[in-house]
Design an enzyme around this catalytic site. Structure first.
Site, PDB file in Angstrom:
ATOM      1  N   ASN A  10     -21.743  13.442  36.792  1.00 54.82           N
ATOM      2  CA  ASN A  10     -22.422  13.510  35.496  1.00 54.82           C
ATOM      3  C   ASN A  10     -23.505  14.591  35.599  1.00 54.82           C
ATOM      4  OD1 ASN A  10     -23.860  13.085  33.157  1.00 54.82           O
ATOM      5  ND2 ASN A  10     -24.579  11.037  33.703  1.00 54.82           N
ATOM      6  N   LYS A  12     -25.278  15.815  33.374  1.00 52.50           N
ATOM      7  CA  LYS A  12     -26.380  15.611  32.407  1.00 52.50           C
ATOM      8  C   LYS A  12     -26.701  16.939  31.702  1.00 52.50           C
ATOM      9  CE  LYS A  12     -27.840  11.667  35.079  1.00 52.50           C
ATOM     10  NZ  LYS A  12     -28.904  10.751  35.496  1.00 52.50           N
ATOM     11  N   HIS A  99     -24.473   5.542  28.557  1.00 58.21           N
ATOM     12  CA  HIS A  99     -25.371   5.820  29.684  1.00 58.21           C
ATOM     13  C   HIS A  99     -26.775   5.333  29.319  1.00 58.21           C
ATOM     14  CE1 HIS A  99     -27.733   7.905  32.680  1.00 58.21           C
ATOM     15  NE2 HIS A  99     -26.620   8.036  33.374  1.00 58.21           N
ATOM     16  N   GLU A 101     -29.577   6.589  29.770  1.00 57.68           N
ATOM     17  CA  GLU A 101     -30.444   7.610  29.175  1.00 57.68           C
ATOM     18  C   GLU A 101     -30.167   7.717  27.673  1.00 57.68           C
ATOM     19  OE1 GLU A 101     -29.472  10.733  31.934  1.00 57.68           O
ATOM     20  OE2 GLU A 101     -30.529   9.629  33.501  1.00 57.68           O
ATOM     21  N   GLU A 173     -24.855   0.820  36.569  1.00 59.01           N
ATOM     22  CA  GLU A 173     -25.950   1.728  36.928  1.00 59.01           C
ATOM     23  C   GLU A 173     -27.297   1.035  36.677  1.00 59.01           C
ATOM     24  OE1 GLU A 173     -24.604   6.080  36.980  1.00 59.01           O
ATOM     25  OE2 GLU A 173     -25.349   5.636  34.983  1.00 59.01           O
ATOM     26  N   GLY A 179     -31.680   8.411  39.453  1.00 61.07           N
ATOM     27  CA  GLY A 179     -32.525   9.580  39.658  1.00 61.07           C
ATOM     28  C   GLY A 179     -33.810   9.282  40.415  1.00 61.07           C
ATOM     29  N   SER A 219     -28.522   7.067  42.279  1.00 60.26           N
ATOM     30  CA  SER A 219     -28.960   7.677  43.543  1.00 60.26           C
ATOM     31  C   SER A 219     -27.924   7.562  44.659  1.00 60.26           C
ATOM     32  CB  SER A 219     -30.312   7.104  43.994  1.00 60.26           C
ATOM     33  OG  SER A 219     -31.313   7.404  43.033  1.00 60.26           O
TER      34      SER A 219
END
Ligand code: PGA
Length: 257
Positions: A10, A12, A99, A101, A173, A179, A219
């Site tokens: 991904n 991003k 996701h 985010e 996730e 991250g 991560s």
């Protein structure tokens, strides 16, 4: 039948078109072997999809193309949106949806995720449905996190028929691991993924629970991938930071061979 591992990068909001072409080419050059036993998917920004698709087809690469989001309508007055038909035409076989985010920063809801999933499967694109708990929920303990994430999955697959869910993958996730460099422990990740599979079993029966691939994301790096790869309910990874350079991405994916 064992499930074929799936590793999705991904990217991003990273990589201009030129940078995307270089990264796709670097990954393609170095990823020579045994892709028949592993699905590797590159998910660049929308604007780079065509470029990455061209690199992969020029190289006759078995790697596949994925998008990071989609809108559920086929066409029309939806400024800024991209439809499943557009993704299909550019060669996407996969699309990440839900996701965290997008959920946290762009107001994505479980209902929207389920509509996107339904729209994607009608175009033959496999949704990668993301779920995961916040740090606050995790601090309330295992039982709360397990129940919350399973309920999030159930709402995110609402309205998907058995034939549809068979085409999906799920990505667990934990938001606190994305991250941050703080991965979930393999025990926590395995327990959550097993619990998600158990929920699929209740909702869709054993064929779906056996078939749907459940990924871990948050991560994951080449240094820790080998802890996740052997776990029975983890069938691959959704990789952010470590997918932005060829070498770490390839080393990570090889842990799942
Ligand atoms: P990360 O991101 O690997 O950088 O934690 C994973 C993701 O957001 O999909």
């Amino acid at each position: 039948m064992p499930r074929k591992p799936l590793i999705a990068g991904n990217w991003k909001m990273n990589k201009t078109t030129v940078q995307a072409a270089i990264l796709a080419q670097d990954i393609s050059n170095a990823f020579d072997e045994r892709l028949d036993v592993l699905d590797v998917v590159l998910c660049p920004p929308f604007i780079d999809l065509k470029t990455v698709s061209t690199v992969l087809s020029y190289d006759k690469s078995p790697m596949q193309l994925g998008a990071q989001d989609v809108f559920w309508e086929e066409s029309g007055a939806y400024t800024g949106e991209i439809s499943p038909a557009m993704l299909a035409e550019v060669g996407c076989g996969f699309c990440i949806i839900g996701h965290s985010e997008r959920r946290e920063q762009f107001g994505e809801t479980d209902e929207g995720v389920s509509r996107k999933a339904r729209a994607l499967v009608t175009r033959g694109i496999a949704p990668i449905i993301c779920v995961g708990e916040s740090e606050d929920v995790r601090e309330q303990g295992d039982a709360v996190a397990l129940a919350q994430v399973a309920a999030q999955l159930e709402r995110s697959v609402e309205g998907l028929a058995l034939g549809d869910i068979m085409k999906c993958a799920v990505a667990y996730e934990p938001i606190w691991a994305i991250g941050t460099g703080r991965t979930a422990t393999p025990e926590v990740a395995q327990e959550m993924c097993a619990n998600l599979r158990a929920r699929l079993l209740v909702l869709y029966g054993s064929a779906a629970a056996e078939k749907v691939r459940i990924l871990y994301g948050g991560s994951m790096k080449p240094e820790n991938a080998s802890f996740f790869a052997p776990l029975p309910d983890i069938d691959g990874g959704l990789i952010g930071g470590a997918s932005l350079e060829a070498r770490p991405f390839i080393d990570l994916a090889k842990a799942f061979l």
